[in-house]
Design an enzyme around this catalytic site. Structure first.
Site: not given
Ligand code: NI
Length: 135
Positions: A14, A33, A39, A41, A79-80, A124
């Site tokens: 995100h 972020c 990037h 998580h 996911d992914h 997260e």
């Molecule tokens: Ni983040």
């Protein structure tokens, strides 16, 4: 009242920013972020259902059934994925853990037909997590 919890995991990318803010303000508010290329998580999602233990099964809700709901309704959709671009139900949403938790609640609340949805806990990272209850 008995509370049961299932945990599932997913990985996603995100970028946190508000398109109405200047670059400087986004940097200031969202820090790391806000990285332009995004990037990732590794998220852990814990969903708690509460209800009475059913006499016939000894369960509030079959946790395997709950897992299948979480995989189908949430994990397979995020996911992914890049949460800013790939996930229709997050369109226009700043993909903070807070906002994700509310969206997950909205999706799951009608899908759980034994007991009732009580709490969404979304990690997260190991040290950062949010709890959402629609109360
Ligand atoms: Ni983040």
């Amino acid at each position: 009242m008995t509370y049961v919890t299932k945990r599932v995991s997913f990985s996603a990318a995100h970028r946190l920013y508000n398109p109405n803010f200047s670059d400087e303000k986004n940097e200031d508010i969202f820090g790391l972020c806000n990285n332009k290329m995004g990037h990732g998580h590794n998220y852990d999602l814990e969903v708690t259902v509460r209800g009475n233990v059913q006499k016939e099964t000894g369960m509030v809700i079959d946790l395997n059934k709950l897992k299948k709901i979480l995989i189908r309704e949430i994990v397979e959709k995020v996911d992914h994925k890049h949460l800013n671009y790939d996930v229709p139900f997050l369109k226009g949403v700043i993909p903070t853990a807070e906002n994700l938790a509310v969206k997950f609640w909205d999706i799951l609340k009608d899908k759980i037909d034994e007991g009732e949805l009580y709490e969404i806990k979304l990690y997260e990272s190991r040290n950062n997590f949010v709890i959402y209850r629609a109360e």
